[in-house]
Enzyme design. Structure first.
Site, short mmCIF file in Angstrom:
data_model
loop_
_atom_site.label_atom_id
_atom_site.label_comp_id
_atom_site.label_asym_id
_atom_site.label_seq_id
_atom_site.Cartn_x
_atom_site.Cartn_y
_atom_site.Cartn_z
N PRO A 316 -10.40 2.40 0.53
CA PRO A 316 -11.72 2.07 -0.02
C PRO A 316 -12.58 1.15 0.86
CG PRO A 316 -10.04 0.75 -1.06
CD PRO A 316 -9.32 1.68 -0.13
N CYS A 317 -13.07 1.68 1.97
CA CYS A 317 -13.96 0.89 2.82
C CYS A 317 -15.28 0.57 2.12
CB CYS A 317 -14.20 1.61 4.15
SG CYS A 317 -14.77 3.30 4.01
N HIS A 318 -15.56 1.27 1.01
CA HIS A 318 -16.77 0.97 0.26
C HIS A 318 -16.68 -0.38 -0.45
CE1 HIS A 318 -14.10 3.07 -2.62
NE2 HIS A 318 -14.65 2.29 -3.53
#
Length: 354
Positions: A316-318
Site C-alpha cells: 500500500p504505497c498509497h
C-alpha cells in the site's frame, strides 16, 4: 459526501475526461436532471450547473436519472458488446487468423474493433488475437511439438514470418523457448479503473492501473529482468488477487494473501515490508518509514523505493504521505490515492462500530 473545495478539481477532470477519476465522483447536471461518470462523452455542462456526488446512490437520491451515454449505473469499465463478442470469438477459434470478411460475418466494423480494443487492452484486436495465437504456439512448442508444426497450426506459411512475429510478441525466438519463462497477463476490472496483473503459476509480479504512466516500460523492464515471455492468460495468483480485490473494494478484506514475487533490492524490499505494516486507514510519512528502518536521513531513497513498487494496493504505497500532511505523489493518480485512503478509513470505522 464530497467536500466543496474539490469541486473545481472534479470539474477540470470532467472537462478532460480523466480516467483517473472513475469511481471517485459522479456529476449531476441541474439543467438536464441526469448524472454522469467523469469520462462521459456528452457535451460538458457549465460549472454552475454541476453537482458532485461520491456515489451513484447519492445522485439517485438527489433525483438525478442515469445518463444513457455513459451508463453510470453499470460497472465503471463495462466491457463494450463489440469487445466481448470478439473475445468470445477468439476463444472459440484461438488459432484463427482474422480477415476483413470475418468482421463482416459478425456485423462488426473493423475500425471500431481496433479502436475499442486499443482503449480496453492497450492493443488492437489484431494484436490481441495474434498474441493469443502465439500463446498457444508457445504451449505447443514447450509440449514437444516441432516449430514447423506449430508454425502451420498458428496460421503462418512462412517460417521467417512466424519467427519474426513470435520474437516480437514473446521476446524470444522459438528455438530458445526451453530456456524462457512464461508469464500470464490479465486485465482486471475494479471500481477505480482496469488494472493489469502479471504472474507465473506461482506468484504475482505486477498489479498496476492500466493507465499508469510508463506502464509499458515497467513491463518491458520486468520482462528483460526475468528473461520471460508475457502472453495473455490467467493463472492461480491472478485468479486469487482478482477475488481479493473484489473483497477489498467492498470493505471485506484488509490484507492480501496472494503470493508475491518481489523484484527489488534488499533496501526496496525492506521499505515495502514497512508499507505492508501500515494498518488500513492510517498513513505514514517517508521520514517516519526511514526512521523505522534505522536510516532517518534516507527518506528520499524511501520515496524512490515507494515509487518502484509494482504491486499497487497490495503493497500500500498509497498510505505514504509527505511529512507536512500533504498526499504527495501516486503512480495511479492522486484522485485514486484519495479514494483509497478514504475507503480504508470508512471501512476501519465501520469495523470499529461492529
Amino acid at each position: 459526501m464530497i467536500q466543496a473545495e474539490r469541486y473545481s478539481e472534479f470539474y477540470e477532470a470532467l472537462l478532460q475526461k480523466n480516467t483517473e477519476y472513475e469511481g471517485v465522483f459522479y456529476v449531476g447536471v441541474r439543467t438536464t436532471g441526469i448524472f454522469c461518470r467523469p469520462t462521459c462523452p456528452a457535451r460538458k455542462p457549465k460549472f454552475e450547473n454541476c453537482e458532485f456526488f461520491a456515489t451513484a446512490q447519492e445522485a439517485l437520491l438527489a433525483s438525478y436519472r442515469p445518463c444513457q451515454r455513459c451508463q453510470p449505473l453499470s460497472h465503471p469499465n463495462h466491457v463494450p458488446p463489440t469487445v466481448r463478442l470478439l473475445v468470445e470469438a477468439v476463444e472459440r477459434q484461438p488459432e484463427k487468423r482474422w480477415k476483413t470478411q470475418d468482421f463482416r460475418e459478425l456485423a462488426i466494423d473493423e475500425s471500431t474493433a481496433r479502436r475499442q480494443f486499443k482503449k480496453r487492452f492497450g492493443m488492437t484486436f489484431v494484436a490481441y488475437a495474434r498474441a493469443r495465437r502465439m500463446g498457444i504456439a508457445l504451449k505447443n512448442i514447450r509440449a514437444g511439438r516441432t516449430v514447423v508444426d506449430t508454425q502451420l497450426s498458428a496460421g503462418y506459411e512462412s517460417d521467417s514470418g512466424f519467427r519474426d512475429a513470435f520474437s516480437r510478441i514473446m521476446g524470444a525466438a522459438p528455438s530458445r523457448l526451453n530456456d524462457t519463462r512464461v508469464l500470464k497477463a490479465s486485465w482486471l476490472d475494479t471500481p477505480l479503473g482496469p488494472m493489469m496483473a502479471i504472474a507465473d503459476e506461482d506468484v504475482l509480479y505486477l498489479l498496476e492501473f492500466v493507465d499508469r504512466r510508463g506502464l509499458e516500460r515497467e513491463v518491458e523492464r520486468m520482462r528483460q529482468r526475468l528473461k520471460c515471455a508475457i502472453v495473455p492468460g490467467s493463472s492461480a495468483p491472478i485468479e486469487s488477487v482478482e477475488q481479493e480485490l473484489k473483497l477489498y473494494f467492498v470493505g471485506r478484506l484488509t490484507s492480501f494473501e496472494t503470493p508475491l514475487g518481489l523484484l527489488g533490492s534488499p533496501f526496496q524490499r525492506s521499505v515495502w515490508a514497512q508499507l505492508t505494516a501500515i494498518p488500513p486507514g492510517e498513513t505514514r510519512s517517508y521520514m517516519a518509514i526511514a526512521a523505522a528502518l534505522g536510516r532517518p536521513t534516507a527518506y528520499r531513497a524511501v520515496a524512490q523505493a515507494n515509487g518502484a513498487n509494482q504491486l499497487a494496493i497490495i503493497i500500500p504505497c498509497h498510505r505514504v504521505i509527505n511529512a507536512n500532511g500533504e498526499l504527495g505523489g501516486y503512480g495511479g493518480g492522486l484522485p485514486r490515492k484519495t479514494w483509497l485512503l478514504e475507503h480504508e478509513k470508512k471501512c476501519r470505522m465501520e469495523i470499529a462500530e461492529t
